[in-house]
Design an enzyme around this catalytic site. Structure first.
Site, short mmCIF file in Angstrom:
data_model
loop_
_atom_site.label_atom_id
_atom_site.label_comp_id
_atom_site.label_asym_id
_atom_site.label_seq_id
_atom_site.Cartn_x
_atom_site.Cartn_y
_atom_site.Cartn_z
N GLN A 118 28.43 0.40 -20.51
CA GLN A 118 29.71 1.11 -20.63
C GLN A 118 30.50 0.60 -21.84
OE1 GLN A 118 30.22 3.58 -18.59
NE2 GLN A 118 32.30 4.15 -19.15
N GLU A 175 0.87 -1.19 0.00
CA GLU A 175 0.00 0.00 0.00
C GLU A 175 0.90 1.23 0.00
OE1 GLU A 175 -2.65 -0.35 3.33
OE2 GLU A 175 -3.41 -2.30 2.65
N ASP A 225 8.96 -15.55 -0.23
CA ASP A 225 10.18 -16.38 -0.25
C ASP A 225 10.36 -17.03 -1.62
OD1 ASP A 225 10.80 -15.85 2.38
OD2 ASP A 225 10.03 -17.75 3.16
N GLU A 230 9.62 -7.09 -4.40
CA GLU A 230 9.62 -8.34 -3.63
C GLU A 230 10.64 -8.29 -2.49
OE1 GLU A 230 8.54 -11.91 -5.44
OE2 GLU A 230 7.34 -10.92 -6.97
N GLY A 231 10.78 -7.10 -1.93
CA GLY A 231 11.69 -6.87 -0.83
C GLY A 231 12.97 -6.21 -1.29
N SER A 284 8.12 -1.90 2.69
CA SER A 284 8.97 -2.84 3.43
C SER A 284 8.28 -3.30 4.72
CB SER A 284 10.31 -2.19 3.76
OG SER A 284 11.03 -1.94 2.58
N GLY A 329 29.63 2.28 -24.92
CA GLY A 329 29.91 3.71 -25.01
C GLY A 329 28.62 4.49 -25.24
N ILE A 350 0.62 -2.66 -8.23
CA ILE A 350 0.24 -4.07 -8.39
C ILE A 350 0.54 -4.58 -9.81
CG2 ILE A 350 -1.60 -5.78 -8.13
CD1 ILE A 350 -0.62 -4.33 -5.51
N THR A 351 1.57 -5.41 -9.88
CA THR A 351 1.96 -6.04 -11.15
C THR A 351 0.82 -6.94 -11.63
OG1 THR A 351 4.26 -6.04 -10.45
CG2 THR A 351 3.68 -7.59 -12.20
N1 COS Z 1 7.42 -17.48 5.95
C1 COS Z 1 6.33 -17.63 6.72
N2 COS Z 1 6.09 -16.95 7.83
C2 COS Z 1 7.03 -16.05 8.19
C3 COS Z 1 8.19 -15.81 7.43
C4 COS Z 1 8.37 -16.57 6.28
N3 COS Z 1 9.45 -16.41 5.51
N4 COS Z 1 8.92 -14.86 8.04
C5 COS Z 1 8.24 -14.50 9.14
N5 COS Z 1 7.09 -15.23 9.24
C6 COS Z 1 6.07 -15.12 10.27
C7 COS Z 1 6.70 -15.08 11.64
O1 COS Z 1 6.88 -16.38 12.17
C8 COS Z 1 5.69 -14.29 12.44
O2 COS Z 1 4.58 -15.12 12.76
P1 COS Z 1 4.07 -15.33 14.29
O3 COS Z 1 3.92 -13.97 14.89
O4 COS Z 1 2.80 -16.07 14.14
O5 COS Z 1 5.15 -16.09 14.96
C9 COS Z 1 5.17 -13.29 11.42
O6 COS Z 1 5.40 -13.87 10.12
C10 COS Z 1 5.81 -11.94 11.48
O7 COS Z 1 7.21 -12.10 11.35
P2 COS Z 1 8.21 -10.90 11.64
O8 COS Z 1 7.99 -10.42 13.04
O9 COS Z 1 9.56 -11.33 11.23
O10 COS Z 1 7.65 -9.79 10.64
P3 COS Z 1 8.05 -8.26 10.44
O11 COS Z 1 6.83 -7.44 10.48
O12 COS Z 1 9.20 -7.91 11.33
O13 COS Z 1 8.51 -8.22 8.89
C11 COS Z 1 9.92 -8.41 6.99
C12 COS Z 1 9.51 -8.94 8.38
C13 COS Z 1 10.47 -7.00 7.01
C14 COS Z 1 11.01 -9.38 6.54
C15 COS Z 1 8.70 -8.48 6.03
O14 COS Z 1 7.75 -7.51 6.37
C16 COS Z 1 9.07 -8.27 4.59
O15 COS Z 1 9.54 -9.21 3.93
N6 COS Z 1 8.86 -7.05 4.08
C17 COS Z 1 9.04 -6.76 2.67
C18 COS Z 1 7.74 -6.96 1.99
C19 COS Z 1 7.94 -7.08 0.53
O16 COS Z 1 8.75 -7.85 0.04
N7 COS Z 1 7.15 -6.31 -0.19
C20 COS Z 1 7.13 -6.37 -1.60
C21 COS Z 1 5.77 -6.82 -1.99
S1 COS Z 1 5.68 -7.49 -3.55
S2 COS Z 1 6.32 -6.10 -4.74
#
Ligand code: COS
Length: 393
Positions: free
Chosen positions: A349, A128, A253, A376-377, A133, A352, A158-159
C-alpha cells in the site's frame, strides 16, 4: 526464559545474510522465479555454509546448531528469498530433524550426508489430495513384500520433490498385517497403521507429477510424488511400524518454527523496502514518511514483526531445552504468518500503484506471504492445537 539470541547464535545468521546479499541479486531471483526452480549452485553454497545440516549433531557431520539458530537463519533466508527459505526449512528442519530423532545409526549415516552436501533438498510427503488438515485420513498404503515394502499412493503439494534425494513418506500399513490397531481391545484410531518411510526418489515405482502452478514461492518447486508399486527395503521404515503419525506431528511442530521465521523474514524485508521507498517518494510536496498514516502503518507492522520474533524464539528456546513446545510453535506460526499478511499488504500500500508492478519486489513478498497461513498447518489448525492445549484436563 531469555528469548533474545546471543552473539554466537547470530553468527551463522549473519554469515547467511552476507552470503545472500552477494549471491542473490534481485535479477537473479527474478530469473529463477520465472524458471520455477532453485538454482543448483545456490543449494550447493548453502551446503558449503553448513546451513543444510545446521540442526544435525556434529557427530553426524552437521553444525549441531540450536533451534534458535535455525530460526534466525530462516528469518534471513525468508528476508532474502522466501522460495529458498521454505526449501531449506523443509530439508534442514522437518526432514533432517526427523531422521536425527528417529533414524537408526545406519539410516543417519546413509541419508544425513545427502541432506547436507548441497546436492539436493529433502522432501516430506504427508499431504494427499483428500487429506490436508485431516492428515490422519491419508490413503497411501504400504504392504510387506519379501524383505521390503511396496508403497502405493499419490502425495500432493510436495515441496522440494524435484530436488530431493529422499522423501519421508507416510503410508498406512494394514492393521491385521502388522497388528498395529493400537492397544488390545481399543477401537482403531484414525492414525492407526500410519508409518514413516524414507523413500529414495530413485526407487523403482517412484515418479514425480507435473509441477504445481502456484500464486507465490514460484522458485520453490512443488510437485506430486507418485508411488506405483514403489519398492523400498526393510531398512526404509523410520521409527516403528504404525507409529508414523506421531513422527509427522512432531516434525511439523519444528517445521512450524521454520515457517514462523520465514514469515518474519518476509515481513521484515517488505517493511524495509517500504521504509526506503517512503523516504524517497514525494507527493503533495513532502516525502511519504512525513505522512502520519504511513508512519503509523509502518510502526504497527514493525511492532508485529518483533512480537512474532519473540514468539518464534520462545518456541525455539523451549525446544532446545527439551521442554514441550507444540503450543508455542503453533502460536508463533499463527501470529507470524498472519502478521506477514498484514505487513506485506501494508508495505504494498505504501508503494501505491508501483507496489502492484512486478519490477518492485514488494508484490513478490506479498504473494509469497500468502501461503504461510496455509502450509505446515493452516491458521485454523494452529488454533485447534492451541485451543486443545488450553482446554485439556
Ligand atoms: N507430537 C507428537 N505426537 C502428537 C502430537 C505432536 N505435536 N500431537 C498429537 N500427537 C499424537 C497424539 O498423542 C496421538 O497419539 P496416540 O493416539 O498414540 O495417543 C496422535 O498423535 C493423534 O493425535 P490427535 O488425535 O490430536 O490427531 P488428529 O487426527 O486429531 O489431528 C491435527 C490433529 C489436526 C492437529 C493434525 O492432524 C495436524 O496438525 N494437521 C495439519 C497437518 C499439516 O500441518 N499438514 C501440512 C503438511 S506439510 S505442507
Amino acid at each position: 526464559m531469555r528469548p533474545e539470541a546471543g552473539q554466537t547464535e547470530r553468527e551463522l545468521a549473519g554469515a547467511v545474510r552476507d552470503w545472500a546479499s552477494r549471491a542473490l541479486p534481485g535479477p537473479r531471483i527474478a530469473a529463477s522465479e520465472s524458471e520455477g526452480a532453485l538454482p543448483a549452485d545456490v543449494i550447493h553454497d548453502l551446503g558449503e555454509l553448513g546451513v543444510l545440516g545446521m540442526g544435525v549433531p556434529e557427530s553426524d557431520g552437521g553444525l549441531g546448531a540450536s533451534t534458535v539458530v535455525f530460526a534466525l537463519v530462516l528469518e534471513e533466508l525468508g528476508a532474502a528469498w522466501p522460495s529458498l527459505a521454505i526449501g531449506v526449512s523443509v530439508n534442514s528442519g522437518i526432514v533432517a530433524g526427523s531422521i536425527v530423532r528417529h533414524g537408526t545409526p545406519a539410516q543417519r549415516a546413509r541419508w544425513l550426508p545427502r541432506l547436507m552436501d548441497g546436492s539436493g533438498l529433502g522432501a516430506f510427503a504427508l499431504t494427499e489430495a483428500s487429506s490436508g488438515s485431516d492428515a490422519a485420513s491419508l490413503r497411501a498404503t504400504a504392504r510387506r513384500d519379501g524383505d521390503g515394502w511396496v508403497l502405493n499412493g499419490r502425495k500432493h503439494f510436495i515441496t522440494n520433490a524435484k530436488y530431493a534425494p529422499l522423501a519421508i513418506t507416510f503410508a498406512r500399513v494394514g492393521a491385521a498385517e502388522e497388528g498395529v490397531a493400537t492397544r488390545p481391545g481399543a477401537p482403531p484410531t484414525a492414525h492407526a497403521g500410519i508409518t514413516a518411510f524414507i523413500v529414495p526418489t530413485d526407487a523403482p515405482g517412484v515418479s514425480l507429477g507435473p509441477s504445481d502452478h502456484k500464486m507465490g514461492l514460484l522458485a520453490s518447486d512443488t510437485s506430486a510424488l507418485v508411488l506405483e508399486d514403489a519398492r523400498v527395503g526393510s531398512d526404509a521404515v523410520l521409527g516403528e511400524v504404525g507409529r508414523g503419525f506421531g513422527i509427522a506431528l512432531a516434525g511439523l511442530d519444528g517445521g512450524r518454527i521454520g515457517v514462523a521465521a520465514q514469515s518474519i523474514g518476509i515481513a521484515r524485508a517488505a517493511i524495509e523496502r517500504a521504509v526506503r521507498y517512503a523516504r524517497e517518494r514525494r507527493q503533495f510536496g513532502k516525502t511519504l514518511v512525513e505522512f502520519e498514516a504511513i508512519r503509523f502503518s509502518l510502526a504497527r507492522a514493525r511492532t508485529e514483526v518483533d512480537a512474532a520474533r519473540m514468539l518464534a524464539l520462545r518456541a525455539a528456546w523451549l525446544r532446545d531445552r527439551g521442554c514441550p513446545f507444540t503450543r508455542e510453535a503453533s502460536m508463533a506460526k499463527l501470529f507470524a504468518s498472519e502478521a506477514a499478511q498484514r505487513a506485506t499488504y501494508q508495505a504494498l500500500q505504501v508503494f501505491g500503484g508501483y507496489g502492484y508492478m512486478r519490477e518492485y519486489e514488494v508484490e513478490r513478498y506479498a504473494r509469497d506471504a500468502r501461503v504461510t497461513t496455509l502450509y505446515e498447518g493452516t491458521s485454523e489448525v494452529q488454533r485447534m492445537v492451541i485451543a486443545r492445549s488450553l482446554v485439556a484436563a
